[in-house]
Scaffold this motif. Structure first.
Motif, mmCIF file in Angstrom:
data_model
loop_
_atom_site.group_PDB
_atom_site.id
_atom_site.type_symbol
_atom_site.label_atom_id
_atom_site.label_comp_id
_atom_site.label_asym_id
_atom_site.label_seq_id
_atom_site.Cartn_x
_atom_site.Cartn_y
_atom_site.Cartn_z
ATOM 1 N N ASN A 348 5.585 -12.328 7.664
ATOM 2 C CA ASN A 348 4.549 -11.336 8.000
ATOM 3 C C ASN A 348 4.915 -10.022 7.327
ATOM 4 O OD1 ASN A 348 2.544 -12.212 10.304
ATOM 5 N ND2 ASN A 348 4.524 -13.176 10.734
ATOM 6 N N ARG A 349 3.941 -9.391 6.714
ATOM 7 C CA ARG A 349 4.192 -8.090 6.096
ATOM 8 C C ARG A 349 3.095 -7.120 6.514
ATOM 9 N NH1 ARG A 349 7.784 -9.239 1.317
ATOM 10 N NH2 ARG A 349 7.862 -11.504 1.298
ATOM 11 N N VAL A 350 3.440 -5.843 6.503
ATOM 12 C CA VAL A 350 2.466 -4.801 6.810
ATOM 13 C C VAL A 350 2.399 -3.858 5.616
ATOM 14 C CG1 VAL A 350 1.830 -2.908 8.356
ATOM 15 C CG2 VAL A 350 2.977 -4.941 9.290
ATOM 16 N N LEU A 351 1.186 -3.642 5.108
ATOM 17 C CA LEU A 351 0.985 -2.706 3.995
ATOM 18 C C LEU A 351 0.025 -1.622 4.467
ATOM 19 C CD1 LEU A 351 1.869 -5.459 2.569
ATOM 20 C CD2 LEU A 351 0.683 -4.573 0.571
ATOM 21 N N THR A 352 0.477 -0.387 4.398
ATOM 22 C CA THR A 352 -0.358 0.722 4.858
ATOM 23 C C THR A 352 -0.856 1.538 3.668
ATOM 24 O OG1 THR A 352 0.874 0.795 6.919
ATOM 25 C CG2 THR A 352 -0.423 2.746 6.374
ATOM 26 N N PHE A 353 -2.171 1.651 3.580
ATOM 27 C CA PHE A 353 -2.825 2.370 2.480
ATOM 28 C C PHE A 353 -3.206 3.758 2.964
ATOM 29 C CE2 PHE A 353 -3.656 -1.107 -0.594
ATOM 30 C CZ PHE A 353 -3.189 -2.160 0.175
ATOM 31 N N SER A 354 -2.718 4.778 2.269
ATOM 32 C CA SER A 354 -3.107 6.134 2.662
ATOM 33 C C SER A 354 -3.147 7.032 1.439
ATOM 34 C CB SER A 354 -2.162 6.694 3.719
ATOM 35 O OG SER A 354 -0.838 6.540 3.308
ATOM 36 N N SER A 355 -3.930 8.095 1.563
ATOM 37 C CA SER A 355 -4.093 8.952 0.388
ATOM 38 C C SER A 355 -4.245 10.408 0.759
ATOM 39 C CB SER A 355 -5.303 8.495 -0.426
ATOM 40 O OG SER A 355 -6.464 8.550 0.350
ATOM 41 N N ASN A 356 -4.023 11.234 -0.231
ATOM 42 C CA ASN A 356 -4.252 12.661 -0.128
ATOM 43 C C ASN A 356 -5.047 13.059 -1.361
ATOM 44 O OD1 ASN A 356 -4.012 15.493 -0.451
ATOM 45 N ND2 ASN A 356 -2.205 15.497 0.872
ATOM 46 N N ASP A 357 -6.372 13.216 -1.165
ATOM 47 C CA ASP A 357 -7.254 13.458 -2.307
ATOM 48 C C ASP A 357 -6.930 14.767 -3.035
ATOM 49 O OD1 ASP A 357 -9.000 11.182 -2.460
ATOM 50 O OD2 ASP A 357 -9.879 11.835 -0.574
ATOM 51 N N GLU A 358 -6.544 15.805 -2.254
ATOM 52 C CA GLU A 358 -6.245 17.105 -2.886
ATOM 53 C C GLU A 358 -5.073 16.979 -3.860
ATOM 54 O OE1 GLU A 358 -6.884 18.648 1.084
ATOM 55 O OE2 GLU A 358 -8.418 17.451 0.117
ATOM 56 N N GLU A 359 -4.052 16.247 -3.414
ATOM 57 C CA GLU A 359 -2.864 16.075 -4.269
ATOM 58 C C GLU A 359 -3.024 14.907 -5.233
ATOM 59 O OE1 GLU A 359 0.652 15.706 -1.853
ATOM 60 O OE2 GLU A 359 0.187 17.521 -0.719
ATOM 61 N N GLN A 360 -4.170 14.197 -5.125
ATOM 62 C CA GLN A 360 -4.403 12.982 -5.908
ATOM 63 C C GLN A 360 -3.212 12.036 -5.791
ATOM 64 O OE1 GLN A 360 -5.878 13.845 -9.854
ATOM 65 N NE2 GLN A 360 -7.766 14.653 -9.019
ATOM 66 N N ARG A 361 -2.786 11.862 -4.543
ATOM 67 C CA ARG A 361 -1.651 10.981 -4.279
ATOM 68 C C ARG A 361 -2.155 9.818 -3.442
ATOM 69 N NH1 ARG A 361 4.035 10.734 -3.466
ATOM 70 N NH2 ARG A 361 4.479 9.837 -1.425
ATOM 71 N N TYR A 362 -2.021 8.615 -3.991
ATOM 72 C CA TYR A 362 -2.543 7.411 -3.342
ATOM 73 C C TYR A 362 -1.396 6.418 -3.182
ATOM 74 C CZ TYR A 362 -6.876 9.689 -4.546
ATOM 75 O OH TYR A 362 -7.876 10.615 -4.632
ATOM 76 N N THR A 363 -1.116 6.044 -1.935
ATOM 77 C CA THR A 363 0.124 5.302 -1.684
ATOM 78 C C THR A 363 -0.099 4.014 -0.895
ATOM 79 O OG1 THR A 363 0.544 6.491 0.380
ATOM 80 C CG2 THR A 363 1.500 7.431 -1.619
ATOM 81 N N ILE A 364 0.851 3.090 -1.043
ATOM 82 C CA ILE A 364 0.972 1.923 -0.169
ATOM 83 C C ILE A 364 2.368 2.013 0.442
ATOM 84 C CG2 ILE A 364 0.964 -0.604 -0.012
ATOM 85 C CD1 ILE A 364 -0.761 -0.643 -2.576
ATOM 86 N N ASN A 365 2.433 2.001 1.778
ATOM 87 C CA ASN A 365 3.697 2.212 2.498
ATOM 88 C C ASN A 365 4.418 3.482 2.008
ATOM 89 O OD1 ASN A 365 3.116 -0.057 3.946
ATOM 90 N ND2 ASN A 365 4.559 -1.390 2.877
ATOM 91 N N ASP A 456 -4.658 3.916 -10.493
ATOM 92 C CA ASP A 456 -3.967 4.668 -11.535
ATOM 93 C C ASP A 456 -3.095 5.783 -10.964
ATOM 94 O OD1 ASP A 456 -4.582 3.385 -13.846
ATOM 95 O OD2 ASP A 456 -6.175 4.745 -14.477
ATOM 96 N N ASN A 457 -3.483 6.290 -9.788
ATOM 97 C CA ASN A 457 -2.726 7.381 -9.168
ATOM 98 C C ASN A 457 -1.784 6.882 -8.078
ATOM 99 O OD1 ASN A 457 -3.574 10.115 -10.384
ATOM 100 N ND2 ASN A 457 -5.483 8.990 -10.160
ATOM 101 N N GLY A 458 -1.406 5.617 -8.154
ATOM 102 C CA GLY A 458 -0.284 5.161 -7.328
ATOM 103 C C GLY A 458 -0.524 4.046 -6.356
ATOM 104 N N MET A 459 -1.808 3.754 -5.998
ATOM 105 C CA MET A 459 -2.056 2.796 -4.911
ATOM 106 C C MET A 459 -1.964 1.352 -5.420
ATOM 107 S SD MET A 459 -5.079 3.012 -2.070
ATOM 108 C CE MET A 459 -4.497 4.336 -1.032
ATOM 109 N N MET A 460 -0.731 0.989 -5.811
ATOM 110 C CA MET A 460 -0.474 -0.342 -6.379
ATOM 111 C C MET A 460 0.974 -0.700 -6.090
ATOM 112 S SD MET A 460 -1.449 -1.823 -10.128
ATOM 113 C CE MET A 460 -0.704 -0.627 -11.211
ATOM 114 N N GLY A 461 1.247 -1.973 -5.880
ATOM 115 C CA GLY A 461 2.606 -2.421 -5.640
ATOM 116 C C GLY A 461 2.903 -3.673 -6.449
ATOM 117 N N VAL A 462 4.210 -3.980 -6.582
ATOM 118 C CA VAL A 462 4.652 -5.145 -7.345
ATOM 119 C C VAL A 462 5.108 -6.239 -6.378
ATOM 120 C CG1 VAL A 462 6.353 -5.995 -9.023
ATOM 121 C CG2 VAL A 462 5.464 -3.657 -9.220
ATOM 122 N N PHE A 463 4.664 -7.459 -6.602
ATOM 123 C CA PHE A 463 5.247 -8.585 -5.871
ATOM 124 C C PHE A 463 5.826 -9.556 -6.886
ATOM 125 C CE2 PHE A 463 2.183 -12.179 -6.276
ATOM 126 C CZ PHE A 463 1.133 -11.532 -6.900
#
Ligand SMILES: [Cu+2]
Length: 467
Positions: A348-365, A456-463
């Motif tokens: 089981n895995r948990v991936l949390t998607f969140s972003s900050n539009d002002e900083e153009q920062r898009y993250t997973i976990n 392109d701004n970060g919301m991607m991960g490698v498996f």
């Protein structure tokens, strides 16, 4: 008697009327801007684009051999000169028609002045070497030979290919670098009277695109603005709906008609369902049966209002003549159910998607993409359960390469899945639970949000799939 305005107004009144005039002027400008940004951006038939139509390329004796050149092209859109990026000169690259078990031998020539590459979206193929390897970087002036072996059990339906060059993919797909792949044969899964069915493709993209979604763009189908689609009254056709753009969501509908969905993301469904409209984020595909009626009428095929995108007619369906011996044999299923609900889950895995539009920062976990980091190591031959959480108000469309998944729950509610899929919308402030079988292929690949600006701004991960 005519007075000069200034002759009978005192200074205070003059300031007042001057301010009022400015206010009216600002309102007028604002109204115009607002109209441009939000009004239906359907242009008149005189406006238009002079990009050429994409070609169809077919496999022969089990091999599809083709050369695709990525290059700049200056074209006209609504009397404005636009520099696009195109495959083989057309807006929407050539459509690649293949069969399960075929090999794609595609030579990509990069005539851009920046790096690019190609991803074969949705295909269950190897992610390494010169197959569907998104870590390949094809430098300016270079040529890359891709060899993609499509398995014999590849589900038949609509797929697509596009640039997946990290940090440049949004710009490149927005500018035109994507095209359709059709894995042929779905009509053989239909009832006999429908096996000679006429097929039409609707490859949708906004053009040109910029990073402000409130700015007007043209909603194009197959590289055209509001093309005509012809059909007989009572005729059932197979429509392949695909969003091959970089971010705009298409919620499509044909007024007073139903779509019968026979494949989702290229996967023939185990349960056909009908609906008035379908939501296609970037990357999504549906194969649907549709039976328009009303000889002599024209029906607008619409992209319905989907905030912040306004309603627009994207194609016009002209109904001419009556279908002789109208057959409306809608099947209830195209494949047998392979329910991952009853499989043993190894992780089981948990991936949390969140972003900050002002900083153009898009993250997973809380992490942005790093191609040198392996975020999830998974074992070949296992089924995993991933819980995808979205902490943002806006939805994020999730996509994973190599293997399709089954949606198990949406916002905690059991989901009645129709088949496997490679894209799912994670609702705003919501969550989706999926199960992924890691089958047949080892190697590194990626999962990401398919709003390509986010990717392109970060919301991607490698498996990495390991033995
Ligand atoms: Cu996103």
């Amino acid at each position: 008697m005519i007075h000069k305005i200034g002759s009978y107004l005192n200074t205070g009144d003059m300031i007042y009327s001057f301010s009022f005039a400015i206010f009216i002027l600002i309102m007028l400008v604002f109204e115009t801007l607002e109209y441009n940004a939000f009004a239906e951006s359907q242009p008149s038939p005189l406006d238009g684009m002079n990009f050429s139509k994409s070609q169809d390329v077919f496999s022969k004796d089990g091999v599809l051999q083709t050369t695709i050149t990525a290059a700049y092209k200056i074209g006209n859109v609504d009397n404005q000169s636009i520099t696009s990026m195109v495959y083989n000169g057309s807006l929407g690259g050539p459509t690649l028609h293949v069969y399960p078990g075929d090999r794609i031998e595609l030579k990509l020539i990069n005539n851009l002045n920046e790096s690019t590459n190609i991803h074969y979206h949705g295909l269950h193929v190897s992610p390494i070497n010169n197959s569907d390897n998104v870590f390949l970087e094809v430098s300016p002036g270079e040529t890359q030979q891709y060899i993609v072996d499509i398995p014999i059990d590849q589900p038949v339906g609509a797929y697509w290919y596009h640039s997946h060059m990290h940090t440049l993919a949004y710009e490149q797909v927005s500018a035109g670098l994507s095209g359709m792949i059709v894995v042929e044969g779905i009509e053989k899964l239909l009832p006999k009277p429908l096996q000679e069915i006429k097929k039409q493709t609707f490859a949708m993209r906004d053009f040109p695109v910029n990073s402000d979604p409130t700015q007007p763009t043209y909603r194009t189908v197959n590289g055209e603005i509001n093309p005509d689609v012809n059909i007989k009254s009572g005729e059932t056709q197979l429509w392949r709906l695909a969003n091959i753009g970089s971010e705009t969501v298409y919620k499509v509908g044909l007024p007073d008609h139903k779509f019968y969905v026979i494949a989702e993301d290229g996967y023939p469904v185990w349960k056909v369902w009908d609906t008035d409209n379908l939501v296609l984020p970037s990357g999504k595909r549906f194969d649907v049966l549709v039976t328009p009626t009303g000889n002599g009428s024209s029906i607008p095929f619409k992209a319905l209002d989907y905030y912040p995108y306004p309603e627009t007619t994207i194609a016009t369906v002209n109904i001419h003549g009556n279908q002789k011996e109208s057959v409306k044999t809608i099947p209830s299923s195209l494949t047998s159910k392979e329910d991952l609900n009853i499989m043993n889950i190894t992780n089981n895995r948990v991936l949390t998607f969140s972003s900050n539009d002002e900083e153009q920062r898009y993250t997973i976990n809380n992490k942005t993409f790093d191609h040198n980091r392996i975020d999830q190591k998974v074992k070949l031959g296992t089924v995993e359960q991933w819980r995808l959480i979205n902490t943002d108000e806006n939805e994020h469309p999730f996509h994973i390469h190599v293997n399709d998944f089954q949606v198990i729950t949406v916002n905690g509610e059991q989901y009645d899945s129709h088949g496997l899929q490679d894209m799912v919308l994670i609702p705003g402030h919501g969550e989706v639970v999926i199960r992924i079988p890691f089958e047949d292929f080892v190697g590194k690949s990626v999962y990401h949000c398919h709003i390509m600006f986010h990717e392109d701004n970060g919301m991607m991960g490698v498996f990495e799939i390991v033995k």
